[in-house]
Enzyme design. Structure first.
Site, PDB file in Angstrom:
ATOM      1  N   ASP A 178      56.626  48.505  66.631  1.00 41.28           N
ATOM      2  CA  ASP A 178      55.632  48.609  67.691  1.00 41.28           C
ATOM      3  C   ASP A 178      54.634  49.627  67.172  1.00 41.28           C
ATOM      4  O   ASP A 178      55.011  50.688  66.679  1.00 41.28           O
ATOM      5  CB  ASP A 178      56.239  49.033  69.021  1.00 41.28           C
ATOM      6  CG  ASP A 178      55.291  48.662  70.169  1.00 41.28           C
ATOM      7  OD1 ASP A 178      54.910  47.483  70.267  1.00 41.28           O
ATOM      8  OD2 ASP A 178      54.889  49.548  70.942  1.00 41.28           O
TER       9      ASP A 178
ATOM     10  N   THR B 223      57.914  39.755  64.891  1.00 38.26           N
ATOM     11  CA  THR B 223      56.490  39.816  65.237  1.00 38.26           C
ATOM     12  C   THR B 223      55.895  38.421  65.201  1.00 38.26           C
ATOM     13  O   THR B 223      56.363  37.555  64.450  1.00 38.26           O
ATOM     14  CB  THR B 223      55.684  40.731  64.298  1.00 38.26           C
ATOM     15  OG1 THR B 223      54.353  40.833  64.790  1.00 38.26           O
ATOM     16  CG2 THR B 223      55.637  40.223  62.871  1.00 38.26           C
TER      17      THR B 223
ATOM     18  N   GLY C 282      43.199  43.746  64.054  1.00 35.76           N
ATOM     19  CA  GLY C 282      43.173  44.745  65.126  1.00 35.76           C
ATOM     20  C   GLY C 282      41.960  45.669  65.021  1.00 35.76           C
ATOM     21  O   GLY C 282      40.815  45.231  64.892  1.00 35.76           O
TER      22      GLY C 282
ATOM     23  N   GLY D 109      48.645  39.292  61.128  1.00 40.07           N
ATOM     24  CA  GLY D 109      48.239  40.428  60.304  1.00 40.07           C
ATOM     25  C   GLY D 109      49.445  41.259  59.889  1.00 40.07           C
ATOM     26  O   GLY D 109      49.615  41.634  58.725  1.00 40.07           O
TER      27      GLY D 109
ATOM     28  N   ASP E 101      41.162  47.690  62.629  1.00 34.62           N
ATOM     29  CA  ASP E 101      40.800  48.083  61.257  1.00 34.62           C
ATOM     30  C   ASP E 101      39.289  48.268  61.050  1.00 34.62           C
ATOM     31  O   ASP E 101      38.878  49.219  60.372  1.00 34.62           O
ATOM     32  CB  ASP E 101      41.360  47.085  60.232  1.00 34.62           C
ATOM     33  CG  ASP E 101      42.846  47.322  59.946  1.00 34.62           C
ATOM     34  OD1 ASP E 101      43.295  48.481  60.038  1.00 34.62           O
ATOM     35  OD2 ASP E 101      43.555  46.347  59.637  1.00 34.62           O
TER      36      ASP E 101
HETATM   37  P1  IMP Z   1      52.028  45.490  69.085  1.00 31.70           P
HETATM   38  O1  IMP Z   1      52.141  44.103  68.534  1.00 31.70           O
HETATM   39  O2  IMP Z   1      52.360  45.604  70.523  1.00 31.70           O
HETATM   40  O3  IMP Z   1      52.788  46.470  68.233  1.00 31.70           O
HETATM   41  O4  IMP Z   1      50.487  45.836  69.014  1.00 31.70           O
HETATM   42  C1  IMP Z   1      49.955  46.590  68.025  1.00 31.70           C
HETATM   43  C2  IMP Z   1      48.450  46.610  68.192  1.00 31.70           C
HETATM   44  O5  IMP Z   1      47.982  47.857  67.673  1.00 31.70           O
HETATM   45  C3  IMP Z   1      47.781  45.521  67.352  1.00 31.70           C
HETATM   46  O6  IMP Z   1      47.583  44.344  68.089  1.00 31.70           O
HETATM   47  C4  IMP Z   1      46.471  46.205  66.987  1.00 31.70           C
HETATM   48  O7  IMP Z   1      45.560  46.090  68.050  1.00 31.70           O
HETATM   49  C5  IMP Z   1      46.874  47.668  66.845  1.00 31.70           C
HETATM   50  N1  IMP Z   1      47.305  47.926  65.452  1.00 31.70           N
HETATM   51  C6  IMP Z   1      48.542  48.237  65.007  1.00 31.70           C
HETATM   52  N2  IMP Z   1      48.557  48.384  63.675  1.00 31.70           N
HETATM   53  C7  IMP Z   1      47.290  48.146  63.275  1.00 31.70           C
HETATM   54  C8  IMP Z   1      46.697  48.117  61.979  1.00 31.70           C
HETATM   55  O8  IMP Z   1      47.320  48.300  60.926  1.00 31.70           O
HETATM   56  N3  IMP Z   1      45.374  47.859  61.979  1.00 31.70           N
HETATM   57  C9  IMP Z   1      44.646  47.632  63.100  1.00 31.70           C
HETATM   58  N4  IMP Z   1      45.161  47.619  64.318  1.00 31.70           N
HETATM   59  C10 IMP Z   1      46.492  47.872  64.406  1.00 31.70           C
END
Ligand code: IMP
Length: 205
Positions: A73, A12, A159, A16, A161
């Site tokens: 993800d 990642t 994100g 966050g 939250d």
């Molecule tokens: P990924 O990096 O493609 O998995 O994107 C996940 C996205 O989902 C993040 O950028 C956030 O917008 C949202 N997300 C996932 N987990 C959380 C969390 O624990 N809190 C708030 N938003 C989250």
């Protein structure tokens, strides 16, 4: 049981998530290496499901590092929006959208939707690949139920939250301390399962 420290790459670039994983994996004899140490900055998420995207991320980091990898993800599913933003959560308001842009778009999409209809959940799919060609990845899932507030509240987390209301805490997940969130979240649930599975597997080696 072996007490060796295991090195695992975390696929990642999200600060966050990185902070949460570091907390969740402390006390597990695991040294987390960020993927950027191996020149991986992220992959195109072309999958149609969380699990496909998690595997794409994990494989890219495993190929670059030659080490085992954990990838997640994750995203937010909102019932009144038929599950959106879902796998598009990080880019809901566009490819370079900030968290604030995404939240604004979400609140606009939910304008006029009654509180009782604003149910939602965070999903987290975690993948552990032993190596890039691993045909049997370890897969774990966590879901965290809540609802979407009408305005952002709280400064912790990342994100969505600030708009994710956690009913039994009577606060948004951005109002929880990192320790509280890491005891309850979708990522914590999935990570606990994964840590258990890996510890069992390592115990028998
Ligand atoms: P990924 O990096 O493609 O998995 O994107 C996940 C996205 O989902 C993040 O950028 C956030 O917008 C949202 N997300 C996932 N987990 C959380 C969390 O624990 N809190 C708030 N938003 C989250």
């Amino acid at each position: 049981m072996s007490s060796d420290i295991r090195q695992i790459v975390l696929a990642t670039s999200n600060h966050g998530k990185l902070a949460e994983f570091q907390y969740l994996l402390s006390n597990h004899n695991i040294k987390i290496l960020p993927q950027k140490q191996f020149g991986v900055m992220g992959v195109e998420e072309t999958g149609r499901t969380f699990i496909e995207n998690a595997i794409l991320k994990a494989r890219a980091a495993a190929e670059a590092s030659g080490l085992p990898v954990i990838a997640d993800d994750s995203g937010l599913e909102v019932d009144a929006l038929n599950g959106a933003p879902g796998i598009y959560s990080s880019r809901y308001a566009g490819n370079n959208a900030s968290d604030t842009d995404n939240i604004e778009k979400l609140l606009k999409a939910l304008e006029g939707v009654a509180i009782a209809e604003r149910t939602a959940r965070f999903q987290c799919l975690l993948v552990y690949l032993h190596h890039a060609d691993d045909p049997t990845p370890v897969i774990c899932q966590g879901s965290w139920e809540g609802s979407i507030t009408e305005a952002p509240r709280g400064n912790h987390g990342f994100g969505y939250d600030p708009v994710f209301f956690v009913p039994n805490m009577r606060s948004t997940s951005a109002e929880l301390t990192p320790e509280q969130k890491n005891g309850l979240s979708h990522r914590a649930m999935a990570m606990r399962q994964l840590a258990e599975k890996l510890t069992d597997a390592w115990r028998s080696t």
